[in-house]
Design an enzyme around this catalytic site. Structure first.
Site, short mmCIF file in Angstrom:
data_model
loop_
_atom_site.label_atom_id
_atom_site.label_comp_id
_atom_site.label_asym_id
_atom_site.label_seq_id
_atom_site.Cartn_x
_atom_site.Cartn_y
_atom_site.Cartn_z
N HIS A 19 0.82 -1.38 0.09
CA HIS A 19 -0.05 0.06 0.10
C HIS A 19 0.75 1.25 0.06
CE1 HIS A 19 1.14 -0.48 4.19
NE2 HIS A 19 0.78 0.83 4.38
N ASP A 74 0.69 4.76 2.20
CA ASP A 74 0.09 5.25 3.26
C ASP A 74 -1.13 6.31 3.19
OD1 ASP A 74 1.14 3.57 5.05
OD2 ASP A 74 2.86 4.80 5.51
N HIS A 115 4.73 0.22 -0.06
CA HIS A 115 5.41 -0.60 0.87
C HIS A 115 4.83 -1.78 1.45
CE1 HIS A 115 3.63 2.40 3.12
NE2 HIS A 115 3.66 1.83 4.27
N ARG A 160 5.81 5.83 14.12
CA ARG A 160 5.57 6.37 12.74
C ARG A 160 4.95 7.64 12.78
NH1 ARG A 160 1.17 3.53 8.49
NH2 ARG A 160 0.17 5.42 8.78
C1 SIN Z 1 3.46 0.54 7.69
O1 SIN Z 1 3.04 0.08 6.87
O2 SIN Z 1 3.60 1.69 8.07
C2 SIN Z 1 4.43 -0.41 8.69
C3 SIN Z 1 5.40 -0.97 7.92
C4 SIN Z 1 6.32 -1.98 8.65
O3 SIN Z 1 6.04 -2.28 9.82
O4 SIN Z 1 7.41 -2.48 8.12
#
Ligand code: SIN
Length: 295
Positions: A116, A118, A271, A286
């Protein structure tokens, strides 16, 4: 920290080293706990546009410093799962598979289970996200990034012509129930939370607002349908785009090192969290920077 401050220019000396042919660079020797000079900020900004994923090594920064650095790129977005905010820092979402003694998760453990970008389900999606390692497992826990400019550039001409002017719907709820069934991390959403995640429609191919480069902008996590196409055609086309967009040659696999801060461009990459063995602990903080209306 090995940053050396040049007192004459107030800039620090640091290296930017590419990590992969398609995307990713590491920034070595920069201490983000100190305010960045305008010249250093401009260099980082440029590198972010060029490499799409920056890995700042060895950042022993506090949550407040993480937030302050993130804010240099724009206003921060607050995640709808407020249960997983870091205490005192609503801008920080805890990403973690750790549970308290009472069995309650301390963070979102399945963030990134599907590919996805974000907050693509928002009318104004994210510019980029900054993920700071707090506690890492001894194995697993990698994050994969796929370059969506390269995915667009290498899309067969017939597909480029087919998807060029199309729009797609993105929904936070697309796979929420599926994730909720298989993990303890997803609470039932309240009416107020549901009102925050009204589906949004965006171009299938977006233009990066700062570089002018085109990128594919659909994901297996959030994209539900192509607007105006019959359901079966929409499903088939999306499946073809999803499979194309995450081929190995477009992907950089990040193997986390202690105190890494990774800053990716949600307008350029998708990602995926590769997963952590259940018996190992993983925790990261995050922030998410607001972008602009995709075009
Ligand atoms: C995310 O999708 O923000 C997290 C990615 C991760 O935990 O590696």
């Amino acid at each position: 920290m090995s940053a050396v401050l040049d007192s004459a220019s107030s800039t620090s000396t640091f290296d930017i080293r590419p990590l992969h042919d398609s995307l990713g660079a590491e920034v070595v020797g920069l201490d983000l706990s100190r305010p960045l000079s305008d010249a250093d900020f401009a260099r980082i900004h440029r590198a972010h546009l060029d490499h799409h994923v920056l890995v700042f090594r060895d950042q022993r920064i506090t949550p407040a410093e993480h937030v302050a650095f993130s804010r240099r790129f724009g206003p921060l977005q607050i995640h709808v799962l407020k249960d997983f905010q870091l205490a005192g820092h609503p801008e920080i979402l805890i990403v973690s598979n750790i549970k308290n003694d009472d069995g309650k998760p301390i963070g979102l453990g399945d963030a990134g289970y599907f590919w996805h970008s974000d907050l693509s389900y928002k009318a104004v999606p994210s510019l980029g996200s900054l993920l700071h390692a707090q506690e890492l497992p001894s194995e697993g826990g990698d994050t994969l990034f796929a370059n969506q400019h390269a995915a667009w550039d290498e899309l067969p001409e017939a597909l480029k012509n087919a998807v060029g002017g199309l729009q797609a719907e993105h929904s936070y709820l697309a796979r929420y129930e599926e994730l909720r069934q298989r993990s303890p991390w997803r609470p039932k959403l309240t009416e107020a939370q549901l009102a925050e995640v009204i589906p949004a429609v965006h171009p299938v191919v977006r233009t990066h607002p700062e570089t002018g480069r085109k990128a594919l902008f659909v994901s297996e996590h959030f994209t539900t349908r192509i607007v105006g196409l019959p359901e079966d055609e929409s499903r088939a086309l999306l499946a073809e785009l999803f499979a194309h967009s995450v081929q190995d040659r477009f992907v950089y696999r990040h193997r986390w090192q202690p105190h890494d801060l990774v800053f990716w461009d949600n307008r350029s990459v998708m990602h995926l969290a590769a997963g952590t063995p259940d018996h190992l602990r993983r925790r990261l903080n995050r922030t998410t920077v607001e972008g602009d209306l995709p075009f």
